[in-house]
Structures are given as C-alpha cells and as structure tokens.
Design an enzyme around this catalytic site. Structure first.
Site, PDB file in Angstrom:
ATOM      1  CE  LYS A 129     -13.155  38.796  14.912  1.00 40.07           C
ATOM      2  NZ  LYS A 129     -12.396  37.605  14.582  1.00 40.07           N
ATOM      3  CE  LYS A 221     -10.245  38.342  21.948  1.00 42.23           C
ATOM      4  NZ  LYS A 221     -10.525  37.043  21.495  1.00 42.23           N
ATOM      5  CE  LYS A 224      -4.575  34.047  16.443  1.00 42.25           C
ATOM      6  NZ  LYS A 224      -6.021  34.142  16.174  1.00 42.25           N
TER       7      LYS A 224
HETATM    8  N1  AQP Z   1      -6.833  37.476  25.134  1.00 43.90           N
HETATM    9  C1  AQP Z   1      -7.256  36.222  25.272  1.00 43.90           C
HETATM   10  N2  AQP Z   1      -7.398  35.695  26.498  1.00 43.90           N
HETATM   11  C2  AQP Z   1      -7.812  34.410  26.646  1.00 43.90           C
HETATM   12  N3  AQP Z   1      -8.111  33.594  25.621  1.00 43.90           N
HETATM   13  C3  AQP Z   1      -7.989  34.085  24.377  1.00 43.90           C
HETATM   14  N4  AQP Z   1      -8.183  33.553  23.153  1.00 43.90           N
HETATM   15  C4  AQP Z   1      -7.901  34.469  22.209  1.00 43.90           C
HETATM   16  N5  AQP Z   1      -7.514  35.624  22.787  1.00 43.90           N
HETATM   17  C5  AQP Z   1      -7.550  35.420  24.124  1.00 43.90           C
HETATM   18  C6  AQP Z   1      -8.637  32.193  22.933  1.00 43.90           C
HETATM   19  O1  AQP Z   1      -7.836  31.617  21.926  1.00 43.90           O
HETATM   20  C7  AQP Z   1      -8.633  30.700  21.175  1.00 43.90           C
HETATM   21  C8  AQP Z   1      -8.452  30.892  19.721  1.00 43.90           C
HETATM   22  O2  AQP Z   1      -8.795  32.169  19.314  1.00 43.90           O
HETATM   23  P1  AQP Z   1      -8.937  32.521  17.762  1.00 43.90           P
HETATM   24  O3  AQP Z   1      -7.614  32.804  17.182  1.00 43.90           O
HETATM   25  O4  AQP Z   1      -9.701  31.478  17.048  1.00 43.90           O
HETATM   26  O5  AQP Z   1      -9.818  33.789  17.731  1.00 43.90           O
HETATM   27  P2  AQP Z   1      -9.915  34.979  18.696  1.00 43.90           P
HETATM   28  O6  AQP Z   1     -10.551  34.578  19.993  1.00 43.90           O
HETATM   29  O7  AQP Z   1     -10.617  36.039  17.931  1.00 43.90           O
HETATM   30  O8  AQP Z   1      -8.389  35.332  18.976  1.00 43.90           O
HETATM   31  P3  AQP Z   1      -7.671  36.665  18.630  1.00 43.90           P
HETATM   32  O9  AQP Z   1      -6.266  36.571  19.039  1.00 43.90           O
HETATM   33  O10 AQP Z   1      -8.436  37.834  19.162  1.00 43.90           O
HETATM   34  O11 AQP Z   1      -7.692  36.612  17.049  1.00 43.90           O
HETATM   35  P4  AQP Z   1      -8.197  37.687  16.021  1.00 43.90           P
HETATM   36  O12 AQP Z   1      -7.548  38.955  16.403  1.00 43.90           O
HETATM   37  O13 AQP Z   1      -7.719  37.129  14.716  1.00 43.90           O
HETATM   38  O14 AQP Z   1      -9.698  37.749  16.098  1.00 43.90           O
HETATM   39  C9  AQP Z   1     -10.083  30.887  21.608  1.00 43.90           C
HETATM   40  O15 AQP Z   1     -10.424  29.812  22.467  1.00 43.90           O
HETATM   41  C10 AQP Z   1     -10.059  32.181  22.357  1.00 43.90           C
HETATM   42  O16 AQP Z   1     -11.037  32.236  23.387  1.00 43.90           O
END
Ligand code: AQP
Length: 358
Positions: A129, A221, A224
C-alpha cells in the site's frame, strides 16, 4: 423494521456463552463488492449460530489511506446496512462501528508503545500500500496492524477469520499479545503458571473461503480501491450494470470453462463465481459449463449474479429507509462492544501500571 436487537451485557458480567468468540470487520473504503461478501461476510453469517460473533465497521482503518470526509459517514452506514442485508442478525451478533468504541484507539496506543518498529516495517500489506501512496504515506498506514491487533484483543477473540492477505497481521497480533504484553506484564500464579492479560487468538481458516479475483485481471484480487470500476461487481450494482460488467470481463481465446488451469485464471475465477452465486457445487458447475463458449456462459453468470444480489439489495433498501432501526442496532452494538472492550482495556492499563481512572 420488526427485528429486535440483542440485550446488552455489562462489563462485570461473565461471558454469556461458552461459544468461541469471533471478531471481524470490513473497512468502509467504498462500495462493498462480491469479494467482501463471498470471501468474508457470507462466512460470518454461517458462524453466527455456534459462535459469539462481533462484527464491526472498521472506520478508523479506513483513514489510513487518503479519504473523503464527505463519504466516510455514508460508507460507514451503508457497510453496516449491508452486513444486515447479507444476513448478519443483530439478535445473534454484536454489530458496531469501531470509532464509536474509544477503547480501540486507546489500546492501540498502549500496544504501539511495546511493538517494535521493525515488526511493522516488514508487513507485506504496508509495503504494497505504501508503494501505491508514493511520498504521502501516513504513520497510520504503518500502524494499521497494531490497530487491528487492538480490535481483536479487546474482545478476547478466540478465533479470527483470516484470508491469505491478513494472516501476517493476525500473527503480529498474536506476537504482541504473547511476547509483548503477557510475557512482560503478566503475573505468575502460586503454581508458577503465567496468568495472561490478553487472550491469544487463533486463526480461523475457512475451508469454504473464496478468493474473488478482478473481472479485468484474473491474477489480481477484486478490490474496492482498484481505480477500474469495471474490475468489480459491487453488491449494490443494478442488474444492467452487472450484465454490462460481466459482458466486458476479461476472457481468453479457449472454449469451455474449467477450474485449476494456471494459464486460464479468468476461467477459474468466473466459473468459481458462477458456482457460488448459482449455489452449485464446483463439480456441478464445471460439468454444466465445461463445453460452453464464453458467449453462452457470460449471460448465465450475469443471471446468477442478479438473482443472488436482488434479495440482498431489496433488504438493503428497506434498511436504509428505516434509519431509526439501523441506529438502534448500532447503538445496542456499541453498548455491548464498549462493555466488553472496557474490561479488557482496564486489565491492560492495570498491568502497565496506570493509575485507575475512577
Ligand atoms: N477479492 C476478495 N476475495 C475474497 N475476500 C476478500 N475480501 C476483500 N476482498 C476480497 C475480504 O473482505 C474482508 C474485508 O476487507 P477490507 O475491506 O477490510 O479490506 P481489503 O481486504 O483490503 O478489501 P478491499 O476490497 O481490497 O479494500 P481496499 O481496496 O480498500 O483495500 C476481509 O476479510 C477480506 O479478506
């Protein structure tokens, strides 16, 4: 909304249940997508019946990267409403907003002061990040895993559902609890046994756990923060938008959908999504779509996605139309979470030698 919420417990009470306690959360950093649902929230729903479940919207984590103040509150509320719409039941689970329980920030500070800097500097998610942020990396981003440790440790969580990307952070939380708090500040009983201050949580590896990949690149993956909106299916996308995004999703030149071919990550991802959304076993989905071309498969996937998301979206709209009910659920969640968190924070404050505040 006629669903009653769980009764609150107070700090002095023993745990109301011997069921293992679980804590998890999602950051309100934008619209929730299929990965958040299929990889996380859907599994939480299944845990509710035999675990003591705490689910929070981790808004303090959301500001570790640049954010828009005007959106934070709305994203926080919509994430909480989506928890409910996906089936998190306030009668079974404690649902709350992280920043509304001030013990998170306070325990984070106490843990900061015993956590070696180089433990944080080697976290993979920080390095990834930080690279994306360029010169403007906040101290909060480096500190993200300590705040996450505070989230988990405050609730004496027995188990924490973790995907591959969070395993290192949970290991850090365990090391902080074990090596930096319990070993240094714990006392010994008359039998010489260490009396721990913090419970050391175990990872909960879910066999059903799904890793959902981007629609535009089957090797990264779904996320968001991907600047390409077409890379993800958001839970609140309209039927038209879902169909359009799936139509444009990356494919390969081969006929037939299949699992496990490393040369065909998009086929693996989209077939996996179809199985989950249509409620088919992987074997059944593979046999149904094994000889299908992309042109026939994509409308089938779009139909399954729309059918799976429509009831969830309807429930979401009902919840947003009744802000009083959502407010009540979050107020009750806050009350219950605060009671549990205050007791843990007190143990740590005492162990570290702080004057009692009352
Ligand atoms: N692509 C994914 N496949 C499976 N699980 C996922 N999670 C996120 N993306 C996937 C799971 O969602 C939970 C919450 O995630 P988060 O929002 O706290 O952070 P993250 O994992 O960083 O999710 P994003 O969507 O990628 O957010 P940003 O872009 O803001 O960093 C976790 O349990 C995660 O494993």
């Amino acid at each position: 909304m006629p669903v009653p919420v769980a009764s609150a417990i107070t700090a002095g009470e023993a745990r109301p249940t011997e069921r293992p306690r679980v804590l998890s959360g999602v950051q309100p950093t934008g619209a929730l997508h299929l990965g958040n649902w299929l990889g996380a929230i859907r599994n939480w729903v299944a845990l509710q019946s035999d675990h003591d479940t705490f689910f929070c919207v981790v808004d303090l984590h959301a500001i570790t990267v640049p954010h828009e103040p005007a959106r934070l509150a709305e994203d926080t509320l919509s994430t909480a409403a989506l928890y409910l719409a996906c089936g998190i039941d306030p009668q079974q689970s404690t649902i709350f907003i992280q920043s509304q329980v001030s013990a998170h920030a306070e325990l984070c500070w106490l843990l900061n002061c015993v956590t070696p800097l180089n433990w944080l500097e080697r976290m993979i998610q920080f390095k990834e990040k930080a690279l994306k942020q360029g010169a403007d990396v906040s101290a909060g981003l480096l500190d993200y895993p300590v705040l996450m440790a505070a989230d988990i440790l405050l609730y004496d969580a027995d188990r924490v559902p973790v995907g591959e990307d969070q395993k290192q952070h949970l290991e850090l939380a365990r090391d902080i609890a074990q090596q930096r708090i319990n070993a240094r500040f714990g006392t010994r009983g008359s039998d010489g046994e260490l009396i721990p201050i913090l419970k050391v949580p175990q990872p909960l590896i879910l066999t059903e756990g799904a890793r959902v990949m981007s629609l535009t690149d089957g090797r990264s993956k779904m996320s968001k923060s991907d600047p390409n909106e077409g890379s993800r299916l958001n839970l609140l996308d309209s039927a038209e938008l879902i169909t359009r995004k799936i139509k444009r999703a990356k494919t390969d030149p081969q006929m037939g959908l299949e699992f496990g071919n490393p040369e065909r990550p998009e086929a693996d991802n989209l077939l996996g999504l179809y199985a989950l959304l249509a409620g088919r076993s992987r074997a059944a989905a593979a046999s149904e779509c094994g000889s299908m071309g992309w042109g026939s498969f994509k409308p089938l996937l779009a139909e399954a996605a729309v059918a799976a998301l429509t009831p969830l979206q309807e429930r979401y709209r009902e919840l947003r139309d009744d802000p009083r009910y959502l407010g009540e659920v979050l107020a009750q969640g806050r009350q219950r979470a605060s009671a549990v968190a205050a007791a843990t924070l007190n143990r740590v404050r005492q162990a570290l030698g702080f004057l009692a505040s009352t």
